[in-house]
Design an enzyme around this catalytic site. Sequence first.
Site, PDB file in Angstrom:
ATOM      1  N   THR A   1       0.848  -1.216   0.000  1.00 50.84           N
ATOM      2  CA  THR A   1       0.000   0.000   0.000  1.00 50.84           C
ATOM      3  C   THR A   1       0.875   1.255   0.000  1.00 50.84           C
ATOM      4  O   THR A   1       0.521   2.260  -0.612  1.00 50.84           O
ATOM      5  CB  THR A   1      -0.926   0.049   1.235  1.00 50.84           C
TER       6      THR A   1
ATOM      7  N   ASN B   1       1.242  -5.400  11.311  1.00 52.29           N
ATOM      8  CA  ASN B   1       0.048  -5.155  10.515  1.00 52.29           C
ATOM      9  C   ASN B   1      -0.724  -3.986  11.108  1.00 52.29           C
ATOM     10  O   ASN B   1      -0.860  -3.905  12.349  1.00 52.29           O
ATOM     11  CB  ASN B   1      -0.847  -6.412  10.497  1.00 52.29           C
TER      12      ASN B   1
ATOM     13  N   CYS C   1      -1.807 -22.525 -29.160  1.00 55.66           N
ATOM     14  CA  CYS C   1      -2.842 -23.583 -29.265  1.00 55.66           C
ATOM     15  C   CYS C   1      -4.256 -23.010 -29.334  1.00 55.66           C
ATOM     16  O   CYS C   1      -5.235 -23.743 -29.426  1.00 55.66           O
ATOM     17  CB  CYS C   1      -2.743 -24.531 -28.056  1.00 55.66           C
TER      18      CYS C   1
ATOM     19  N   ILE D   1       4.336  -0.702   8.123  1.00 56.09           N
ATOM     20  CA  ILE D   1       5.445  -1.620   7.809  1.00 56.09           C
ATOM     21  C   ILE D   1       6.719  -0.889   7.393  1.00 56.09           C
ATOM     22  O   ILE D   1       7.815  -1.188   7.871  1.00 56.09           O
ATOM     23  CB  ILE D   1       5.016  -2.594   6.689  1.00 56.09           C
TER      24      ILE D   1
ATOM     25  N   HIS E   1       0.010 -16.788  -4.882  1.00 55.15           N
ATOM     26  CA  HIS E   1      -1.157 -16.399  -5.687  1.00 55.15           C
ATOM     27  C   HIS E   1      -0.756 -15.959  -7.083  1.00 55.15           C
ATOM     28  O   HIS E   1      -1.498 -15.249  -7.751  1.00 55.15           O
ATOM     29  CB  HIS E   1      -1.953 -15.288  -4.965  1.00 55.15           C
TER      30      HIS E   1
END
Length: 246
Positions: free
Chosen positions: A26, A218, A155, A236, A119
């Site tokens: 962020t 956090n 493909c 952070i 992810h």
Amino acid sequence: MSRSDLSRMIEEARRVVVFTGAGISTESGIPDFRSPGGVWSKMKPIYFQEFVDDPIKRREAWRRTFTGAAGWTGASPNAGHLAVARLVRSGKAKAVITQNVDNLHQDSGVPPDKVIELHGNASFAKCLDCEERHELDELKDSFLKAGEIPYCRRCGGLVKTAVVSFGQSMPHEPMARAQQVSLNCDLFLVLGSSLVVYPAAGFPLMAKRNGAALAIVNREPTELDVYANLVLNEEIGEVMAEVTSA
Ligand code: APR
Ligand code: ZN
């Protein structure tokens, strides 16, 4: 608990694993998902099966990618990323497990083989059938000019950014590596995650249950604070710059 406690924990640790979520990005201008005004307050996730089945959802997914709607494109690493890169460079951190897809750990100098992307990665695309890699730049013009949804040059299969969508199976190799380093560390350091998405959020617990210390930096409280040896509800960038400065 204070920043000097975190400094001491890092000092005393021999095998740190850093685990990051959207909260570390962020400060690079990339919105996170669940803070007020976060991505999921502005748009609904497009599930994997929707992308495969519904051309309208596919178009919307590509629109978000090419318009930067999800905020991932063009950002630069911030003090938090640079501090993590220092921990890796010094040999203190053995790996960075990330839920982020913004490539900012690699851009900040963490060797790609030390970044475990649970992810996936939004900076390129892959064919869902043959896995052929496609660069976003080569797809962007035809999409924005002619609205053409990208198909595989090899493909003809469907092409999607290399991000793991909701409902898509987790990548086997990163999951196996994340488990191996989580069971091998003596300090598991969480930076910027609400720790509500599984299986990713299972790794802090796995490390803790295996005897590692768990530290969480956090802004907001998280679901796993109750298991942590240290929790700092602070920014952070500032904290990590301080605790990793030589
Ligand atoms: N400093 C410290 N904490 C911060 C900062 C900051 N500068 N900015 C945000 N945070 C915190 C927020 O308070 C929030 O608790 O980071 C956390 C980010 O949580 P989420 O938005 O839920 O992001 P994340 O945990 O990474 O989400 C996990 O969910 O939607 C899926 O695939 C997506 O990888 C993502 C996963
Ligand atoms: Zn293909």
